[in-house]
Structures are given as structure tokens and as C-alpha cells.
Design a protein around this motif. Sequence first.
Motif, PDB file in Angstrom:
ATOM      1  N   THR A   1      -0.634  25.669 -38.774  1.00 26.12           N
ATOM      2  CA  THR A   1      -0.320  26.832 -39.611  1.00 26.12           C
ATOM      3  C   THR A   1       1.068  27.376 -39.314  1.00 26.12           C
ATOM      4  O   THR A   1       1.424  28.465 -39.763  1.00 26.12           O
ATOM      5  CB  THR A   1      -1.358  27.940 -39.377  1.00 26.12           C
ATOM      6  N   ALA A   2       1.847  26.598 -38.551  1.00 27.27           N
ATOM      7  CA  ALA A   2       3.195  27.043 -38.199  1.00 27.27           C
ATOM      8  C   ALA A   2       4.052  27.156 -39.446  1.00 27.27           C
ATOM      9  O   ALA A   2       3.855  26.447 -40.442  1.00 27.27           O
ATOM     10  CB  ALA A   2       3.818  26.080 -37.210  1.00 27.27           C
ATOM     11  N   ALA A   3       5.012  28.063 -39.391  1.00 29.45           N
ATOM     12  CA  ALA A   3       5.919  28.263 -40.526  1.00 29.45           C
ATOM     13  C   ALA A   3       6.904  27.105 -40.603  1.00 29.45           C
ATOM     14  O   ALA A   3       7.096  26.357 -39.651  1.00 29.45           O
ATOM     15  CB  ALA A   3       6.653  29.593 -40.365  1.00 29.45           C
ATOM     16  N   GLY A   4       7.551  26.990 -41.732  1.00 25.99           N
ATOM     17  CA  GLY A   4       8.588  25.971 -41.892  1.00 25.99           C
ATOM     18  C   GLY A   4       8.233  24.950 -42.940  1.00 25.99           C
ATOM     19  O   GLY A   4       7.126  24.907 -43.488  1.00 25.99           O
ATOM     20  N   CYS A   5       9.202  24.101 -43.270  1.00 29.52           N
ATOM     21  CA  CYS A   5       9.042  23.039 -44.267  1.00 29.52           C
ATOM     22  C   CYS A   5       8.638  23.632 -45.613  1.00 29.52           C
ATOM     23  O   CYS A   5       7.650  23.205 -46.239  1.00 29.52           O
ATOM     24  CB  CYS A   5       8.038  21.976 -43.818  1.00 29.52           C
ATOM     25  N   THR A   6       9.379  24.625 -46.062  1.00 26.73           N
ATOM     26  CA  THR A   6       9.103  25.259 -47.346  1.00 26.73           C
ATOM     27  C   THR A   6      10.001  24.676 -48.428  1.00 26.73           C
ATOM     28  O   THR A   6      10.964  23.959 -48.143  1.00 26.73           O
ATOM     29  CB  THR A   6       9.351  26.768 -47.253  1.00 26.73           C
ATOM     30  N   ALA A   7       9.680  24.983 -49.672  1.00 26.67           N
ATOM     31  CA  ALA A   7      10.493  24.496 -50.788  1.00 26.67           C
ATOM     32  C   ALA A   7      11.908  25.032 -50.685  1.00 26.67           C
ATOM     33  O   ALA A   7      12.870  24.361 -51.087  1.00 26.67           O
ATOM     34  CB  ALA A   7       9.853  24.903 -52.113  1.00 26.67           C
TER      35      ALA A   7
ATOM     36  N   VAL B   1       8.332  19.086 -47.699  1.00 27.29           N
ATOM     37  CA  VAL B   1       7.837  20.406 -48.097  1.00 27.29           C
ATOM     38  C   VAL B   1       6.331  20.428 -47.845  1.00 27.29           C
ATOM     39  O   VAL B   1       5.592  19.584 -48.387  1.00 27.29           O
ATOM     40  CB  VAL B   1       8.134  20.697 -49.579  1.00 27.29           C
ATOM     41  N   ALA B   2       5.873  21.335 -47.008  1.00 30.93           N
ATOM     42  CA  ALA B   2       4.472  21.379 -46.603  1.00 30.93           C
ATOM     43  C   ALA B   2       3.576  21.822 -47.761  1.00 30.93           C
ATOM     44  O   ALA B   2       3.917  22.713 -48.527  1.00 30.93           O
ATOM     45  CB  ALA B   2       4.296  22.319 -45.423  1.00 30.93           C
TER      46      ALA B   2
END
Length: 847
Positions: free
Chosen positions: A390-396, A454-455
Motif C-alpha cells: 500500500t506504499a505510495a508511488g508509481c502514480t500516473a 503506474v500502479a
Amino acid sequence: MLNRFTRATLLAGAALACLSAPTLFAQTATPDATAAADTPGDAGLGEIVVTATKRETNLQETPISMAVMSTEALKDRHVSSLYDLADGAVPSLRIATFEARQSALTIGIRGIVPLDANQPAREQGVGIYVDGVYMGRQHGLNAALFDVERVEVLKGPQGTLFGRNTEGGALSIVSKAPTGEWGGRVEAGAGNYGGRNANAHINLPSIAGFSVKLDGVIQHQDATTKNPMAGQAGFNYYNRKGLRAAVRWQPTSSITNDFSYDVAKDENTPFYSQLLNYNPNGCANGTQASHAACTLPGTAYTNLTGGPVKPLMPGVVVNGDTRMKTADIGVPQQVSVDKTHGFTNMLKWEVSPQIELRSITAWRGVDATQWDNSGGAHRPPLVSPALGSTAAGCTAAAPCAFSRYSLADLRQRQFSQELQAVGTFGNIDYVAGLFYFNEHVSDDAATPSSMGAVAIRNAAGAITGYNYVTIPFCTASTPAFVGSAVNGCSIDRASEVWSKSYAGYGQLTWNATDALHITVGGRYTHDKKKGVLHYSRNVNYDTNPPAASVGYQPLDASWNRFNPMATVAYDVSNDLHVYAKYATGYRAGGASSRTSNYQAFDPEDVKSYEVGLKSDFWNNRARFNLAGYIMDRKDSQVDISSIQFVGASSFNNLVTINAPGTTKIRGIEADLTVNPIEGLTLNASYAYTYTKIPPVLITATAAAGGSTSVYQNFYIVFTPRNAASGSIDYAVPVGGGDTKLKFHFDGNYSQATQAFDQFVTKNDSSLIFNGRVSLADIGTGNGRNLTLSLWGRNLFNEQYVFRRDPSNSLPAAPTSSVTSGSIANVLGDYGNFNAPRTYGVEASFKF
């Protein structure tokens, strides 16, 4: 289909029955390939004319271990570029493509093989000559071959007559000269993988003493590994075009002037780099004692940090057994382009029966742009976090970057002038010469990431997968010193080198009796090299000189060498010749542009002791040649390669050092050609090569102080302990004219080799078969004829890794501490498989 064991057994039996190579291929030569019988009525093997001693001599009477490939031999093996000899047609000659593109070749003979001679301040160990002109760079060497008369492979140091950078030997390509008579040859063909080729070779009638020959070549092959990304080039693609014009001027019977101009363009993509395994060394963070296999050679780690090792990205395929037909993840991939061009002028003046003066003048250039995304997701940087996180990151808005795109430019210009005097006075044959070489090279490189992850998250915010998207790269303002490929990028390195070489040489052969020949010679060379780093790790050294702690020094060095040689040759009979030879050679020093301090290294020197025999027997139907040698090399240039990480990008750091002590190279080469019945020729060749570099004490120093020292073993790359080649040629007359049905079949074996100086990891062994069937010389009237052929390379579709890279399965090089290494970017070994089976049809019309 034969399995590998059966094929190996058959080839081993052929090798034991024959043993061959110097005479290996030229025996199948047609009259236009400089191999002809002593008289039209003679049966058996013909005489082979070579120019290894700067004069035309009979191969069997020339006291040099060498192989000669004729026009017909090249055609039978469907050799359209030098890389087609990588399967081991000449066992002592080893050719490998540079990972990033096919046109930059690594070429070695007798264990003299540099890992990375692509740098401007690094030299080759084998001299490449085209029509007597030295090729200063290995870039562009895989361009299409023009109308080749023969390829001579001279084995062992050639430092006296051929100069520096010929420690292992020399590869001399000789083009067909204008005939002065109207005629020519037109060929066209098609094959699998969209293969097509066409070439034309036209001789124009002589006018006022001028003869003109025109050559044009086109070669194309579609990708053999597909790129899933639409609109992007696949892998192992090439498209080559070349033109050559040659003019021979003969104003008198004693003067011949040959001028030629050639231009070629080679568009290509690299072989696909597959992920062969995952974390094969069992790396995990903790104490080094519990992970003995997870360490860089020459590094005494006590701790591993940065773990645990990241899991594989979704969609990534691990396949170490078979060649992938489609890449696992599509990536941006543009073709690399090599453009070569050059002028050559050779003037020969036979002043008298005792002396011929020669002048060889040449100007050449290479322009190369590299676009290599062959590793895709198989090279760092690695994407994190893992699935379920649930870590943040890899967003559009901010994709996690991966897919290292290796971009580079190179521009090279060279001028050379050689003056020779060749002749005979009484019982003395002599060669004397002066040589000048001037080279200017610049290069640059960048390694941006071209893809982003992108996650995909579920309602709870956990990552369930990834979408892969292209991301902008190289969008910055253009730096001051770059080429087109790295335009706008963060620059890993950019360097510029100026080299000059001056030499004078001489060689005398005293024909003491009709049977005893004693040769002595020597060459004095003065080399001067200057070089600078303009950029390193995106720091402009021209405007922002690095701190003293970096230790950067521009290269400004010169070296002097005297390379002697001596040979005693004895003609036991007209059919048996023996010799003993002492020869030396040296490779110039330089500096590594892949280091931030432009670390310099010294030349290396080699001494060779060789004995050999050359024999013809069975009424000139069999030929057996044997050579044994001992080579001792001092100050061996060895490379230490590692991946270093700067911010979000990676840097291929390569340090070249001179290994202390004496590197030992020992070998045996045996060759046999047999013509048991009319039309049938059997060849086989074998090379045994033993190499040993003494262990080197490597000392690493931490930025915060302290050091650690470890002995490290080094290896000579792309050099098998055992290698063999065999071939069968059979021609059967058809009808009442000159038409023949011709069969050719060859097999080539190589034991496994190392791909990197400091890694014990080996490539795969290989066993490759090629074949050709032709209906040759079909008369069409008025002296014209037609030849129809069916050819195949790698007939049994053998699959083997010819380049295995363990860099990504080992911890990163130490930075702030010499006792800790990060495993944050450990993934696995990746490598390149050989080319798949290719086949096609050709038609050749001769007029």
C-alpha cells in the motif's frame, strides 16, 4: 533432427579425421579467387597466393600461421558481413558483437581479445585492414562486405610489418580490382525473416589506361525478436547499403595506381537481452558470511544492504533456455545507424626488377549513433513497491521509471600514409617502410529511463498490478558537447581523443640456400595520445572542473616501442616446410572514459615463440599444417566492470588496469585439407588455446577512509579452450558444359567462454551447422552463366547464450563504505542468444 550430442559426436569425428584451417577454405576457390593449380592438367589442391609479407607468396611456403577464405568459401557460408564469421569458421578467430549494436565488433585471435575497445582512447588487439589500410576503430566493421577476393587471417603478433595493436594477429580483407574488361556479376536473393539481398559488381572496359569497377550492395533482415510496442523496431534487425567505386590507372607497364571510394550505411538493432534467471546468487541483506556467493569479485563485503531483493515486475519473463521470439515488455527502440566512408589510393611503381615503390594513402571516417533498449525491464533501475503493498508511488502523474535506454554517439576521422619499398637483391628479399597515422575521435553516452510503471490499486489501496507507459526522456536543454542520440539528455560521459602514430620498419629474408631462409625484421613506433573528458555523470568538466578528490587528469601520454622478429624456415622438400619464429607486438595505452577520473592505463606487450610445419602429400591431394606457440604478455589490460547508481539513473563504470606479472597464452593449431576424389574436398580445423592471467590484488578505498584488499582472478573473454571447424564440398558435373551441382556443409564448435574479464560466469558452448546447394555455371550463351542456390545458416536452429552478463545479479559497487554493498537493484543474469536459423534462395548472373 539430430540432438546436440549426436551432432557433437559427428563433428568431433570429422575433426579427428581431418584437423584444419590455414588452407581450410581456399582449397574450394574458383579461378577468380587466386587459387589455381600449378598447371591446367594438375590434379589435387591448387596454389594459394597471399600477401602476408607485403609481397605475393605461396601460402605453403610462407612461414606464418594463417587462414585464407576465398570468394567461394565466403559465398558457401553465406558470409555477408564480418559477424557471420562469429560461428567459428576459423577456430582461432573469435568475433562477437558489442551488446548495444551489431556494427561494433569485438575481434580476437589467439586469446588477444579486448572486452571494450569501443572507447575512443582504447585500442584493439587485432589489426583490421581493408586493402592495406588500417581501420582505427571497431565501429562500422560489420557494414556490408563488397566484392571480396579473399580474407587473410594472420595469427600471432604482426608488430613488425603491420604495427601496433596487432598482438593477436591481423585480419586483412582484399577487394577485387578492376579487370579493364567489360563484365560483371549481378546477384539477388530472399530469405526468411523478411531477408533480401542484392548486389552488383560491374567492370567497365579500359579507356586510355583507366579501368573502372563499380560495386553496390543491399542487405536486409527483419527483426528476429519482436517488440510488442507498436511502431518500434524489434531486435536483431539490420538494413545495410553500400557503394564502392574503384579506378585502376596504368599509364605504363611499370606503374599501377589504384584509387577507390566507398560509402556505407548500416541500420541495425541489438540482439534481445533476455533475463536468464532470478537472483541466482541468493542475495539477501545481512552479513556477507551468510551469502558467500553474493559478492562482487575483488570485493570483501561484510554487510549487504538495501534488501530484500525486489520481486519481479508483472509480465517479466525469466527464460535462460530458449531464444525469445517476442520481448516480454514492449519498449521504445530506434535503429542504430553507422555511416562509413573513405578514400584509398595505392600507387605501385616497379622502378627496376629489384625494387618496387609503393604509396598507400587513405582517409576514412565513421559516424555512429546508438539506440539500445535491448534489456527493457531486465536491467536496473528496478521498480518498487511489490504487489500487495500500500506504499505510495508509481502514480500516473509520477510513474516509476525503468527500461534503461543506452544512447551514444561516436565520430571518428583518420588519415594514414604508408610508404614501402619491396624487392629482391640477389638472394635477399626485403621490405622497408614508413608509416604515419592520425586519428580524431569523440563520443558521448546517456542512459535515460524510457518506461514507467503506474500502479493499479484495489479499494483498499493495495497494488494489484501495473500499467506500463512510455515516459518523456532527454527533454532538457541541449548540452554544449553532444551528438544526435543523446541530444537533451543527462550525459553519462563525453570524451575526445587525438592520436598520432609514427613508425619505420624493415624486414630482410636471406635465402641462404635453396632450402634455408632466415628472416629478421624490426619496427620502431612512436605513439602520442591526448584525450579529455568533457562530461562525466552529467558534470561539464569544461565549465565545472571536478574537485581534486576525483583525481581527474586529461590524457597526455606518448610511448616508444621497438618490435623485433626473427624466423628460420627450412624447406625439407618441395612439399614439406618447417619454421621457427620469434615475434613481438604491443597495444597502445589510453584512458577509460567510463570513469569519472578518466583513469589512464599503460600499453601491454607480448612476446611469441612459434614452431610450425606446412605440408602437401598424397600427390598434392592432401595438405596438413600444424603450429604450436607460446605467448607471454606483460601489463595485460584488463577491465573491471560494475553498475553504479547516480540518483535515479545507472552508470556503467569500467576501469581498465594493467595486470602485474605475465599473462600466459599457449596454443596449438592444426589444419588438414583432403581432395580424395575429383570434386570432393574435405576440410577440418582445430585450435587449442590456454590462457592464464595472474591474480591481481585489488584495493578499494572508502570515501570516509579505510581500505580493503582482495585478490581477484581475471579471464580472457570470448576465447574457448577448444574450438573446431569442419566442412565438406562436393561438385558433380551436370550435362556436357560447365554446369555443376555443388554441395557445401560445414560445422563449427566452440567450448564455453567468459564474457567479462572479472566474472567466472561463462557463456554457453556452441555447435553451428551451415549449408548450401547450388546449380552453378548454367550456360546462357555468349560466355554468360547463371547460378541458382539454396542456403541455410544455423541449420538445426541451435540456441545458445553467446554473451552472459552477471552484473545485475550482484551487489552494487561500494561507495561510502568498502565493506558494504547494496542489493537494492539485484535482479538476475541477462544475456543474448545467437541468431536463429536463417535460410533463403539466391540467383547470380555472371556476364
